[in-house]
Design an enzyme around this catalytic site. Structure first.
Site, PDB file in Angstrom:
ATOM      1  N   ASP A  58      -7.763 -23.660   8.455  1.00 47.49           N
ATOM      2  CA  ASP A  58      -7.719 -22.245   8.161  1.00 47.49           C
ATOM      3  C   ASP A  58      -9.141 -21.703   8.343  1.00 47.49           C
ATOM      4  OD1 ASP A  58      -6.843 -19.716   6.878  1.00 47.49           O
ATOM      5  OD2 ASP A  58      -8.123 -20.420   5.245  1.00 47.49           O
TER       6      ASP A  58
ATOM      7  N   ASP B 136     -10.667 -18.046   6.868  1.00 47.11           N
ATOM      8  CA  ASP B 136     -11.214 -17.353   5.696  1.00 47.11           C
ATOM      9  C   ASP B 136     -11.025 -18.187   4.433  1.00 47.11           C
ATOM     10  OD1 ASP B 136     -12.063 -14.817   6.893  1.00 47.11           O
ATOM     11  OD2 ASP B 136      -9.928 -14.467   7.242  1.00 47.11           O
TER      12      ASP B 136
END
Length: 214
Positions: free
Chosen positions: A10, A12
């Protein structure tokens, strides 16, 4: 865990410390619109979803057209008006270099849109380190497994040889839905207990801890 050939990150809250900026921008948007300002926890709880899904969760009573106009305005806050720093987490460069030295393939599965991800990869110089990426405006939103299925197919990796690394329950649920392993990081969106409830292989508290497991 050494059997993993592909490590999918991922963005953020996992590689980039951008949670505060996202929260501040969403709250500034609400203030601009003169509507109820969501709390930090409420905003954090939708980070990881695609922007349409996040807006739907935050403002369920509004129409799709209204939410889309708010998304466009949010982007102005994020890209232009808000100056909250979004540095890479300490150790990210060393983590990615260490995994590359171990001959791991690296990929990104993010709730960001493609223009935003491409811009930040260019700004940070990290683009060449990743073999592939998928964004929320190209596939179904997390926790639907489509973006992971597409990454596996593109890179020719079977599910048992891949692992998803993420800071939210959406990341870990997406991995579960795709039939691949997951590792949580508790320095981003969701706390350790929330991540452990989704049964990842483990949860770490610093990016470089991942090298010990991978």
């Amino acid at each position: 865990m050494k059997q993993f050939e592909l490590v999918i990150f991922d963005w953020d809250g996992t590689l980039m410390d951008s949670i505060s900026k996202i929260v501040h921008c969403m709250q500034a948007l609400a203030q601009e619109l003169e509507i109820a300002i969501p709390s930090e926890k409420v905003v954090r709880d939708v980070i990881g979803l695609s922007m349409p899904e996040a807006m739907r969760a935050l403002f369920p009573a509004e129409t799709e057209a209204t939410r889309q106009s708010w998304i466009n305005r949010y982007k102005v806050h994020y890209q232009v008006l808000n100056a909250t720093p979004s540095p890479l987490f300490d150790g990210v460069h060393e983590l990615l270099d260490g995994l590359a030295q171990k001959q791991k393939k690296l990929a990104i599965a993010t709730g960001k849109g493609r223009p935003g991800l491409d811009a930040i990869l260019s700004q940070t110089g990290l683009g060449p380190k990743f073999h592939a990426s998928r964004c929320a405006d190209e596939t179904r939103s997390k926790p639907h497994p489509q973006m992971l299925h597409e990454l596996l197919a593109e890179l020719g990796v079977c599910p048992s040889r891949a692992v998803m690394i993420g800071d939210s329950a959406f990341d870990l649920k997406m991995a579960h839905n795709a039939g691949i392993a997951a590792i949580g990081v508790d320095y981003g969106t969701h706390d350790r207990d929330t991540l452990l409830a989704v049964s990842p292989l483990t949860v770490v508290s610093h990016p470089l801890e991942l090298l010990q497991h991978l």
